[in-house]
Every structure is written in C-alpha cells, then in structure tokens.
Design a protein around this motif. Structure first.
Motif, PDB file in Angstrom:
ATOM      1  N   MET A 172      39.959  40.189  31.418  1.00 38.97           N
ATOM      2  CA  MET A 172      41.284  40.040  32.706  1.00 38.97           C
ATOM      3  C   MET A 172      42.081  38.964  33.122  1.00 38.97           C
ATOM      4  O   MET A 172      42.868  39.606  33.583  1.00 38.97           O
ATOM      5  N   ASN A 173      40.899  37.834  32.895  1.00 41.73           N
ATOM      6  CA  ASN A 173      41.524  36.228  33.076  1.00 41.73           C
ATOM      7  C   ASN A 173      42.505  36.439  32.029  1.00 41.73           C
ATOM      8  O   ASN A 173      43.884  35.642  32.355  1.00 41.73           O
ATOM      9  N   LEU A 174      42.845  36.575  31.039  1.00 41.42           N
ATOM     10  CA  LEU A 174      43.591  36.563  29.918  1.00 41.42           C
ATOM     11  C   LEU A 174      45.027  37.092  30.619  1.00 41.42           C
ATOM     12  O   LEU A 174      46.358  36.744  30.450  1.00 41.42           O
ATOM     13  N   THR A 175      44.446  38.761  31.263  1.00 45.06           N
ATOM     14  CA  THR A 175      45.934  39.552  31.679  1.00 45.06           C
ATOM     15  C   THR A 175      46.164  38.580  32.701  1.00 45.06           C
ATOM     16  O   THR A 175      47.756  38.500  33.538  1.00 45.06           O
ATOM     17  N   LEU A 176      45.495  37.962  33.751  1.00 42.25           N
ATOM     18  CA  LEU A 176      45.587  36.974  35.075  1.00 42.25           C
ATOM     19  C   LEU A 176      47.105  35.862  34.239  1.00 42.25           C
ATOM     20  O   LEU A 176      48.095  35.796  34.604  1.00 42.25           O
ATOM     21  N   TRP A 177      46.606  34.992  33.158  1.00 48.49           N
ATOM     22  CA  TRP A 177      46.819  34.157  32.881  1.00 48.49           C
ATOM     23  C   TRP A 177      48.345  35.317  32.077  1.00 48.49           C
ATOM     24  O   TRP A 177      49.390  34.175  31.977  1.00 48.49           O
TER      25      TRP A 177
ATOM     26  N   TRP B 110      46.518  38.665  44.026  1.00 49.99           N
ATOM     27  CA  TRP B 110      45.127  39.420  44.061  1.00 49.99           C
ATOM     28  C   TRP B 110      43.708  39.457  42.747  1.00 49.99           C
ATOM     29  O   TRP B 110      42.698  38.976  43.655  1.00 49.99           O
ATOM     30  N   GLY B 111      43.417  39.025  41.899  1.00 47.71           N
ATOM     31  CA  GLY B 111      43.077  38.655  40.688  1.00 47.71           C
ATOM     32  C   GLY B 111      42.578  37.554  41.188  1.00 47.71           C
ATOM     33  O   GLY B 111      41.802  37.057  41.159  1.00 47.71           O
ATOM     34  N   ARG B 112      43.703  36.733  41.588  1.00 47.40           N
ATOM     35  CA  ARG B 112      42.587  35.028  41.371  1.00 47.40           C
ATOM     36  C   ARG B 112      42.265  34.828  42.773  1.00 47.40           C
ATOM     37  O   ARG B 112      41.440  33.833  43.198  1.00 47.40           O
ATOM     38  N   PHE B 113      42.521  35.670  43.859  1.00 46.75           N
ATOM     39  CA  PHE B 113      42.059  34.929  45.829  1.00 46.75           C
ATOM     40  C   PHE B 113      40.191  36.553  45.118  1.00 46.75           C
ATOM     41  O   PHE B 113      39.570  35.787  45.639  1.00 46.75           O
TER      42      PHE B 113
END
Length: 127
Positions: free
Chosen positions: A1-6, A117-120
């Motif tokens: 998920m972190n990679l996808t957000l980046w 959404w992902g970072r909050f």
C-alpha cells in the motif's frame, strides 16, 4: 500500500509540476491557443500565473514534506487541496464542453483522494 501511495503521489506531483511550469512560464496567449487551454482566454494573466505557482507549490507539497520528514502531514493536506483544484478544473472544462479533460481531471481527483485517504489513514507518516 505504501508503494502504491508513493506512485500515486509521484504521478500527481509530476502533473502538478508540468501544469505549474506551463501556467507560470508559458505566455497566456500561447496557452489559450492550445487544446485544453481555451479557459485562459476568459481570465487575466495574473490568475493564470498564480494558478501556476499554486500547482508548483502542490508538486513540492506532495513530495518534500515526506522525503525530508518535515511536517509530513502536509502531504495529505496538499492532496486535499489538489482535490479542490480538480473540482474547479472539472467545472471549468465542463463549461467549455471539454469532457475528455473533465475525465482526465477526474482521474487526478481520484488519485488525490486516494493519497489523502491513505496518508491520513492506514499509511500515515506519523504513527
């Protein structure tokens, strides 16, 4: 998920950088002559330049706070601001009947919602 957000964040930052450079540095008359830039005919040069600076700041705000670990909460805050900017872009292009650009802005809108959404939420930088 972190990679996808980046990846989503990097895509948004690239879009913001390209849009910001064009609006801040390309003459308004040239922008108005390009497909998708017709909206600039109805606004002043200062508005176009200001929007360009806002987009450049968005490119910075999407990446640097997390990379430098200085106020990383600014990444999702910037993503929320990008969401609002895309609402305005969709309205503007919709009024001109440029529905291809509306759909493109909708993609950017969705990416920004995902980043916010992902970072909050589940992949916040501060734990």
């Amino acid at each position: 998920m972190n990679l996808t957000l980046w990846i989503a964040t990097a895509l948004l930052a690239a879009v913001a950088l390209a849009g910001g450079v064009s609006k801040a540095f390309v003459p308004k008359e040239r922008l108005a002559g390009q497909h998708g830039g017709e909206w600039t005919r109805d606004v002043g040069v200062d508005f176009v330049r200001t929007l360009g600076v806002v987009e450049l700041l968005a490119a910075v705000g999407l990446i640097l706070p997390a990379v430098l670990d200085i106020a990383p909460v600014m990444v999702p805050v910037t993503a929320v601001c990008w969401v609002l900017l895309m609402v305005g872009a969709m309205i503007t292009h919709g009024r001109l009947g440029q529905f291809g650009f509306v759909m493109l802005n909708l993609v950017y809108f969705a990416l920004a919602v995902f980043v916010a959404w992902g970072r909050f939420g589940p992949e916040a930088f501060t734990g």
